[in-house]
Design an enzyme around this catalytic site. Structure first.
Site, PDB file in Angstrom:
ATOM      1  N   SER A 181     -45.786  -8.520  44.233  1.00 30.07           N
ATOM      2  CA  SER A 181     -44.495  -7.933  44.582  1.00 30.07           C
ATOM      3  C   SER A 181     -44.520  -6.418  44.716  1.00 30.07           C
ATOM      4  CB  SER A 181     -43.442  -8.343  43.555  1.00 30.07           C
ATOM      5  OG  SER A 181     -43.819  -7.945  42.255  1.00 30.07           O
ATOM      6  N   HIS A 209     -42.637 -13.731  47.363  1.00 31.54           N
ATOM      7  CA  HIS A 209     -42.673 -12.831  48.524  1.00 31.54           C
ATOM      8  C   HIS A 209     -43.441 -13.427  49.699  1.00 31.54           C
ATOM      9  CE1 HIS A 209     -40.749  -9.503  46.456  1.00 31.54           C
ATOM     10  NE2 HIS A 209     -41.421  -9.909  45.400  1.00 31.54           N
ATOM     11  N   LYS A 240     -34.872 -13.899  48.117  1.00 32.98           N
ATOM     12  CA  LYS A 240     -35.573 -12.896  48.932  1.00 32.98           C
ATOM     13  C   LYS A 240     -35.466 -13.275  50.409  1.00 32.98           C
ATOM     14  CE  LYS A 240     -37.603 -11.147  44.931  1.00 32.98           C
ATOM     15  NZ  LYS A 240     -38.503 -11.352  43.794  1.00 32.98           N
TER      16      LYS A 240
HETATM   17  C1  LIG Z   1     -38.225 -11.296  42.390  1.00 28.69           C
HETATM   18  C2  LIG Z   1     -39.301 -12.055  41.748  1.00 28.69           C
HETATM   19  C3  LIG Z   1     -39.034 -13.042  40.795  1.00 28.69           C
HETATM   20  C4  LIG Z   1     -37.646 -13.259  40.260  1.00 28.69           C
HETATM   21  O1  LIG Z   1     -36.809 -13.840  41.203  1.00 28.69           O
HETATM   22  P1  LIG Z   1     -35.228 -13.587  41.103  1.00 28.69           P
HETATM   23  O2  LIG Z   1     -34.664 -14.665  41.923  1.00 28.69           O
HETATM   24  O3  LIG Z   1     -34.994 -12.229  41.660  1.00 28.69           O
HETATM   25  O4  LIG Z   1     -34.863 -13.685  39.661  1.00 28.69           O
HETATM   26  C5  LIG Z   1     -40.083 -13.776  40.323  1.00 28.69           C
HETATM   27  N1  LIG Z   1     -41.354 -13.552  40.718  1.00 28.69           N
HETATM   28  C6  LIG Z   1     -41.647 -12.590  41.618  1.00 28.69           C
HETATM   29  C7  LIG Z   1     -43.065 -12.380  42.028  1.00 28.69           C
HETATM   30  C8  LIG Z   1     -40.646 -11.806  42.149  1.00 28.69           C
HETATM   31  O5  LIG Z   1     -40.939 -10.834  42.999  1.00 28.69           O
END
Ligand SMILES: *Cc1c(COP(=O)(O)O)cnc(C)c1O
Length: 398
Positions: A181, A209, A240
């Site tokens: 990330s 991602h 995302k």
């Molecule tokens: C954003 C993210 C999460 C958490 O997801 P949310 O829905 O924002 O709580 C988990 N793992 C990774 C790698 C992330 O980038």
């Protein structure tokens, strides 16, 4: 008491590690308004521009009309509303797994799932750059934790040997991400799968991602590399590229049934609003359509455009291994220099966040630049031009 916090906050300021919330008065999108200023937004993970898409808005509005706003209680207590059931069927079909379970966030998926899979007799082995939610889930499980340097499989192998030698009967869980990330690079999944098979370990792959970005119809890295079956636990988020909110786990029927019975963040938390499930379902259906695939390919055009316009950006492309993602960095190092650079960009009309400790290591501060399918070519060219001009001498692309 309050004085104590004041002192601690002052210490954060002195280290350039203090953070503040910035109010935005608009929907998420390629442009946002922050305290009256219009900014080109290179900060969000809304890779396909779905967060404010009419299709998703309509799906949510229709679900509100039919199901109201709140879910009432946990899904085991007050019943599972149909949008959740439909979303989970669509997720499993899209990801090519037997079943799926959704959580109120990706964070909740991680901290609920890992402790359901392993306990204090077991071992969790994580990549050093794993997301905080995965680390917290691993800690909460009480299992022995081992961390390997980023994508360093020699060290992963020695941890696996240690686990098999010292705890021959333990369950061993390897946890990693398909796209990291805060670095934007990928895990070499095939090599990982080889190791996990050799040591009969389980593999949890967080595709937060990668879904919507990588693989045909945005199914993620495991699908792209034809390794769906080799991954025991597919994790991802609906927040995302899918543009909504919530997290999911995909896998076998028995895994999902186990999580319904054991994942505490699922059991002891009110179900997400049914409208979120309906909107996420619209996002999954869009991704599976030809129009969705076109949007994903447009995202890759935009990614390539930024790389052409500003080649010094990292991570570097290492051919012939396919790599890359929508996440790019400008390595700065010094915390204050990264904040200053982010501020200068804001003056010029760009929202590009500085990422600092504890999100990344101390002294590894950086700008994190995310490209979306919704950006115009002009916005990307203008950003590249501003980066060239403003980049301090200290900033070097890794
Ligand atoms: C954003 C993210 C999460 C958490 O997801 P949310 O829905 O924002 O709580 C988990 N793992 C990774 C790698 C992330 O980038």
């Amino acid at each position: 008491m309050s004085d104590h916090f004041q002192e601690q906050l002052q210490a954060l300021r002195a280290q350039s590690l203090h953070r503040k919330l910035r109010e935005i008065g608009t929907a998420q999108g390629p442009e946002v308004q922050i305290v009256g200023q219009q900014l080109a937004n290179f900060s969000s993970n809304d890779y396909l521009g779905l967060a404010n898409d009419p299709m998703l808005r309509e799906a949510a509005a229709a679900a509100i009309a039919e199901f109201g706003v709140g879910a009432g209680a946990s899904r085991l207590v007050s019943g599972t509303q149909s949008p959740h059931v439909r979303l989970e069927a669509a997720l499993a079909k899209w990801k090519g797994t037997q079943a799926a379970l959704t959580f109120s966030s990706g964070y909740a998926a991680a901290v609920g799932t890992i402790p359901a899979l392993v306990g204090k007799e077991d071992v969790v082995i994580l990549d050093k750059l794993c997301h905080a939610s995965l680390i917290d889930g691993a800690k909460l499980s009480g299992a022995a934790l081992r961390v390997f340097p980023h994508n360093h499989f020699g060290k992963l192998e020695s941890h696996l040997e240690w686990a098999r030698r010292e705890r021959p009967d333990a369950r061993v869980l390897i946890v990693t991400e398909s796209v990291f990330s805060m670095d934007g690079d990928r895990a070499p999944l095939r090599a990982l799968v080889g190791l996990k098979r050799r040591f009969s370990a389980l593999l949890l792959l967080d595709e937060a991602h990668a879904v919507g970005v990588i693989g045909a119809n945005g199914r993620g890295l495991a699908a792209e590399e034809n390794l769906t079956r080799a991954v025991d636990v597919h994790m991802g988020t609906l927040s995302k590229a899918l543009g909504v909110s919530g997290g999911y786990i995909c896998g076998s029927h028995s895994l999902i049934e186990w999580l319904v019975n054991r994942a505490r963040s699922f059991i002891f938390s009110t179900a997400p609003p049914p409208a979120f499930a309906a909107a996420a379902m619209a996002a999954v259906e869009f991704l599976r359509s030809e129009a969705g695939e076109q949007r994903r390919l447009l995202l890759w055009d935009r990614i390539e455009l930024l790389r052409e316009a500003y080649p010094e950006i990292s991570p570097p492309i290492v051919m012939p291994l396919p790599n890359g993602s929508a996440i790019h960095l400008l390595q700065v190092g010094d915390e204050q220099a990264s904040v200053d650079l982010s501020r200068s960009l804001q003056v010029e009309g760009f929202l590009v966040p500085a990422i600092r400790y504890p999100t990344v290591a101390k002294g590894a501060a950086r700008l994190r630049i995310t490209v979306t399918a919704a950006h115009t070519e002009a916005q990307i060219r203008q950003l590249a031009e501003a980066l060239q001009r403003l980049r301090p001498a200290a900033a070097v692309a890794a």
